[in-house]
Design a protein around this motif. Structure first.
Motif, PDB file in Angstrom:
ATOM      1  N   SER A  90       0.826  -1.215   0.000  1.00  0.00           N
ATOM      2  CA  SER A  90       0.000   0.000   0.000  1.00  0.00           C
ATOM      3  C   SER A  90       0.857   1.261   0.000  1.00  0.00           C
ATOM      4  CB  SER A  90      -0.922   0.001   1.222  1.00  0.00           C
ATOM      5  OG  SER A  90      -0.154  -0.063   2.416  1.00  0.00           O
ATOM      6  N   LEU A  91       1.935   1.256  -0.788  1.00  0.00           N
ATOM      7  CA  LEU A  91       2.833   2.405  -0.801  1.00  0.00           C
ATOM      8  C   LEU A  91       2.152   3.617  -1.419  1.00  0.00           C
ATOM      9  CD1 LEU A  91       6.357   0.974  -1.769  1.00  0.00           C
ATOM     10  CD2 LEU A  91       5.674   2.053   0.380  1.00  0.00           C
ATOM     11  N   ARG A  92       2.252   4.754  -0.702  1.00  0.00           N
ATOM     12  CA  ARG A  92       1.726   6.026  -1.184  1.00  0.00           C
ATOM     13  C   ARG A  92       2.839   7.080  -1.067  1.00  0.00           C
ATOM     14  NH1 ARG A  92      -1.373   2.754  -2.371  1.00  0.00           N
ATOM     15  NH2 ARG A  92      -3.650   2.724  -2.145  1.00  0.00           N
ATOM     16  N   TRP A  93       2.577   8.266  -1.585  1.00  0.00           N
ATOM     17  CA  TRP A  93       3.604   9.308  -1.599  1.00  0.00           C
ATOM     18  C   TRP A  93       4.064   9.676  -0.196  1.00  0.00           C
ATOM     19  CZ3 TRP A  93       2.545  13.787   0.988  1.00  0.00           C
ATOM     20  CH2 TRP A  93       1.200  14.050   1.290  1.00  0.00           C
ATOM     21  N   TYR A  94       3.148   9.616   0.789  1.00  0.00           N
ATOM     22  CA  TYR A  94       3.533  10.025   2.140  1.00  0.00           C
ATOM     23  C   TYR A  94       4.453   9.003   2.804  1.00  0.00           C
ATOM     24  CZ  TYR A  94      -0.734   7.221   2.850  1.00  0.00           C
ATOM     25  OH  TYR A  94      -1.705   6.240   2.800  1.00  0.00           O
ATOM     26  N   HIS A  95       4.458   7.770   2.311  1.00  0.00           N
ATOM     27  CA  HIS A  95       5.411   6.797   2.844  1.00  0.00           C
ATOM     28  C   HIS A  95       6.843   7.189   2.467  1.00  0.00           C
ATOM     29  CE1 HIS A  95       1.769   4.008   2.827  1.00  0.00           C
ATOM     30  NE2 HIS A  95       2.159   4.044   4.087  1.00  0.00           N
ATOM     31  N   TYR A  96       7.006   7.731   1.280  1.00  0.00           N
ATOM     32  CA  TYR A  96       8.334   8.195   0.875  1.00  0.00           C
ATOM     33  C   TYR A  96       8.775   9.399   1.716  1.00  0.00           C
ATOM     34  CZ  TYR A  96       7.901   5.153  -3.199  1.00  0.00           C
ATOM     35  OH  TYR A  96       7.775   4.065  -4.024  1.00  0.00           O
ATOM     36  N   LEU A  97       7.830  10.280   2.028  1.00  0.00           N
ATOM     37  CA  LEU A  97       8.163  11.413   2.896  1.00  0.00           C
ATOM     38  C   LEU A  97       8.557  10.943   4.293  1.00  0.00           C
ATOM     39  CD1 LEU A  97       5.441  14.085   1.994  1.00  0.00           C
ATOM     40  CD2 LEU A  97       7.838  14.012   1.293  1.00  0.00           C
ATOM     41  N   ALA A  98       7.833   9.952   4.811  1.00  0.00           N
ATOM     42  CA  ALA A  98       8.166   9.414   6.132  1.00  0.00           C
ATOM     43  C   ALA A  98       9.550   8.770   6.114  1.00  0.00           C
ATOM     44  CB  ALA A  98       7.114   8.390   6.562  1.00  0.00           C
ATOM     45  N   ALA A  99       9.888   8.094   5.013  1.00  0.00           N
ATOM     46  CA  ALA A  99      11.218   7.483   4.899  1.00  0.00           C
ATOM     47  C   ALA A  99      12.310   8.549   4.896  1.00  0.00           C
ATOM     48  CB  ALA A  99      11.287   6.641   3.622  1.00  0.00           C
ATOM     49  N   ILE A 100      12.030   9.674   4.247  1.00  0.00           N
ATOM     50  CA  ILE A 100      13.010  10.769   4.237  1.00  0.00           C
ATOM     51  C   ILE A 100      13.233  11.299   5.650  1.00  0.00           C
ATOM     52  CG2 ILE A 100      13.412  13.132   3.446  1.00  0.00           C
ATOM     53  CD1 ILE A 100      12.042  12.342   0.820  1.00  0.00           C
ATOM     54  N   VAL A 101      12.173  11.394   6.435  1.00  0.00           N
ATOM     55  CA  VAL A 101      12.303  11.828   7.832  1.00  0.00           C
ATOM     56  C   VAL A 101      13.155  10.841   8.620  1.00  0.00           C
ATOM     57  CG1 VAL A 101      11.056  12.278   9.986  1.00  0.00           C
ATOM     58  CG2 VAL A 101      10.135  13.107   7.809  1.00  0.00           C
ATOM     59  N   ILE A 102      12.932   9.545   8.397  1.00  0.00           N
ATOM     60  CA  ILE A 102      13.740   8.508   9.057  1.00  0.00           C
ATOM     61  C   ILE A 102      15.217   8.705   8.726  1.00  0.00           C
ATOM     62  CG2 ILE A 102      14.235   6.025   9.102  1.00  0.00           C
ATOM     63  CD1 ILE A 102      11.242   5.541   8.641  1.00  0.00           C
ATOM     64  N   VAL A 103      15.498   9.085   7.500  1.00  0.00           N
ATOM     65  CA  VAL A 103      16.886   9.303   7.073  1.00  0.00           C
ATOM     66  C   VAL A 103      17.469  10.554   7.718  1.00  0.00           C
ATOM     67  CG1 VAL A 103      18.354   9.837   5.087  1.00  0.00           C
ATOM     68  CG2 VAL A 103      16.581   8.080   4.896  1.00  0.00           C
ATOM     69  N   LEU A 104      16.689  11.620   7.776  1.00  0.00           N
ATOM     70  CA  LEU A 104      17.214  12.918   8.199  1.00  0.00           C
ATOM     71  C   LEU A 104      17.505  12.998   9.696  1.00  0.00           C
ATOM     72  CD1 LEU A 104      15.113  15.418   6.042  1.00  0.00           C
ATOM     73  CD2 LEU A 104      17.458  14.630   5.691  1.00  0.00           C
ATOM     74  N   VAL A 105      16.834  12.204  10.513  1.00  0.00           N
ATOM     75  CA  VAL A 105      17.053  12.279  11.971  1.00  0.00           C
ATOM     76  C   VAL A 105      18.503  11.958  12.331  1.00  0.00           C
ATOM     77  CG1 VAL A 105      16.464  11.241  14.191  1.00  0.00           C
ATOM     78  CG2 VAL A 105      14.648  11.891  12.607  1.00  0.00           C
ATOM     79  N   PRO A 106      19.050  10.780  11.972  1.00  0.00           N
ATOM     80  CA  PRO A 106      20.456  10.528  12.319  1.00  0.00           C
ATOM     81  C   PRO A 106      21.429  11.419  11.552  1.00  0.00           C
ATOM     82  CG  PRO A 106      19.604   8.764  10.945  1.00  0.00           C
ATOM     83  CD  PRO A 106      18.441   9.610  11.310  1.00  0.00           C
ATOM     84  N   VAL A 107      21.066  11.797  10.321  1.00  0.00           N
ATOM     85  CA  VAL A 107      21.952  12.667   9.534  1.00  0.00           C
ATOM     86  C   VAL A 107      22.136  14.011  10.237  1.00  0.00           C
ATOM     87  CG1 VAL A 107      22.131  13.976   7.377  1.00  0.00           C
ATOM     88  CG2 VAL A 107      21.502  11.562   7.326  1.00  0.00           C
ATOM     89  N   ALA A 108      21.046  14.554  10.768  1.00  0.00           N
ATOM     90  CA  ALA A 108      21.138  15.832  11.479  1.00  0.00           C
ATOM     91  C   ALA A 108      22.029  15.722  12.714  1.00  0.00           C
ATOM     92  CB  ALA A 108      19.739  16.298  11.879  1.00  0.00           C
ATOM     93  N   LEU A 109      21.941  14.599  13.424  1.00  0.00           N
ATOM     94  CA  LEU A 109      22.773  14.409  14.615  1.00  0.00           C
ATOM     95  C   LEU A 109      24.247  14.260  14.238  1.00  0.00           C
ATOM     96  CD1 LEU A 109      20.482  11.939  16.614  1.00  0.00           C
ATOM     97  CD2 LEU A 109      20.917  14.347  17.121  1.00  0.00           C
ATOM     98  N   ILE A 110      24.533  13.626  13.112  1.00  0.00           N
ATOM     99  CA  ILE A 110      25.925  13.472  12.682  1.00  0.00           C
ATOM    100  C   ILE A 110      26.480  14.809  12.196  1.00  0.00           C
ATOM    101  CG2 ILE A 110      27.430  12.311  11.006  1.00  0.00           C
ATOM    102  CD1 ILE A 110      25.481   9.937  11.118  1.00  0.00           C
ATOM    103  N   LEU A 111      25.630  15.621  11.570  1.00  0.00           N
ATOM    104  CA  LEU A 111      26.075  16.949  11.145  1.00  0.00           C
ATOM    105  C   LEU A 111      26.461  17.822  12.325  1.00  0.00           C
ATOM    106  CD1 LEU A 111      23.530  17.796   8.296  1.00  0.00           C
ATOM    107  CD2 LEU A 111      25.993  17.477   8.050  1.00  0.00           C
TER     108      LEU A 111
END
Length: 366
Positions: free
Chosen positions: A136-157
């Protein structure tokens, strides 16, 4: 006859989870790295012993992970991701600062670099997330995945570690790409990123990071400061010529002109002593791992396995490409080790886990 049968059983148990292509490529790089570390460390055996210990532990971990079905390992994706984020928060508040960067955390028995854990945990987490909503993939699932990616990236930055943060972000974005992100969204993101570059340069980058980019364009502006690393590494690689100066005969190496010669700039040592022929051979082995990893991804039976194998393979190659490009003077200087070659326990173990996961996915197909 019984002894021979027992030997065959042991051989089958030990060898069965191994993918021959990945195993022999990894073994070749490891053997080469031993000779290289011995030379780069001034013919001392201290780092050589530690490298061997980490590699032995890595092989044990590799064997266990390669024998485990990927769907079982996917159950650990969320806990690993959560632990990784907690450890990154721990680095922010209690981390150890070395050379102006706070990237390590003391856990009592030694120091760890939580960003190395995220090399594995982040792509596993994003792949697990897409598998959960596969039907049931929708566009908002991709946005949620981007958020999952950005959380640790922000901490490493925040450490700051722009190089590692960029590559770890790439590992998550690779999963999103292999999960079927529409090309329209990819092109729109690239255009948006290009448009945001002036703002990123003005407000999002530290002064030393801007200096690295400017130094890439002309390292001679500060030959004894910011440009020193690139100039010395380029001299070392260029002086190696086609055949190299020979093992233990690198003048730039043994006169201590190359900084961080056993870690980030070990490729300069390799280029000086083994020349263009050695560089082409190492690149060919990396390309073999890339081709084999993408083949495993293409043949993977599930969305989780396919996206994870593709992302891990591309991430592995990106680390190799960025390190080689940095040392060769075509990319800015960032703290990225050369996979399976540079000295470093956490980095060695994380790369071997990457290869173990690829082997496990290959075994699942068989």
């Amino acid at each position: 006859m019984n002894t021979e049968t027992l030997f065959q059983k042991i051989k089958r148990i030990v060898w069965s989870p191994m993918d021959p292509w990945l195993f022999y490529a990894m073994l070749a790089i490891y053997i080469m790295s031993l000779f290289l570390l011995y030379s780069a460390d001034g013919q001392q055996i201290g780092q050589l012993e530690n490298k061997t210990l980490h590699t032995v532990l890595g092989f044990m971990l590799l064997w266990l992970i390669a024998r485990t079905r990927p769907q079982i390992l996917s159950n650990f994706a969320l806990p690993m991701y959560a632990i990784g984020v907690v450890l990154l928060l721990g680095v922010h508040f209690f981390g150890i600062t070395v050379n102006g960067s706070t990237r390590w955390l003391n856990i009592g028995i030694g120091r760890i670099q939580p960003s190395e854990i995220m090399k594995i945990a982040l792509p596993m987490m994003v792949a697990w997330y897409f598998q959960k909503y596969e039907m049931s993939l929708r566009w908002y699932h991709y946005l949620a995945a981007i958020v999952i990616v950005l959380v640790p990236v922000a901490l490493i930055l925040k450490q700051p570690d722009l190089g590692t943060a960029t590559l770890i972000m790439a590992s998550g974005l690779f999963v999103i790409f292999f999960a079927g992100l529409p090309w329209k969204a990819i092109f729109a993101a690239l255009i948006g990123f290009a448009a945001a570059l002036p703002l990123l340069w003005r407000y999002g980058m530290h002064d030393y990071q801007k200096t690295r980019v400017l130094t890439l364009l002309d390292p001679t502006q500060d030959p004894l400061g910011a440009g020193y690393h690139i100039i010395q590494s380029m001299i070392a690689i260029g002086s190696g010529g086609i055949w190299g100066k020979g093992w233990l005969n690198g003048t730039q190496t043994h006169l201590d002109y190359i900084p961080e010669s056993t870690t980030d700039f070990i490729f300069a040592v390799y280029g000086e002593e083994f020349g263009l022929i050695g560089n082409v051979l190492l690149l060919a082995i990396y390309l073999l791992i890339l081709a084999r990893g993408l083949y495993i991804a293409a043949k993977a039976p599930t969305l989780y396995s396919r996206t994870l194998a593709g992302a891990l393979t591309m991430t592995f190659f990106c680390y190799a490409f960025v390190n080689m490009g940095m040392v060769s003077g075509i990319l800015p200087v960032v703290g990225v080790p050369l996979p399976l070659v540079s000295y470093g326990g956490t980095a060695t173990l994380s790369i071997m886990v990457v290869l173990a996961l690829l082997m496990g996915i290959a075994n699942q197909r068989r």
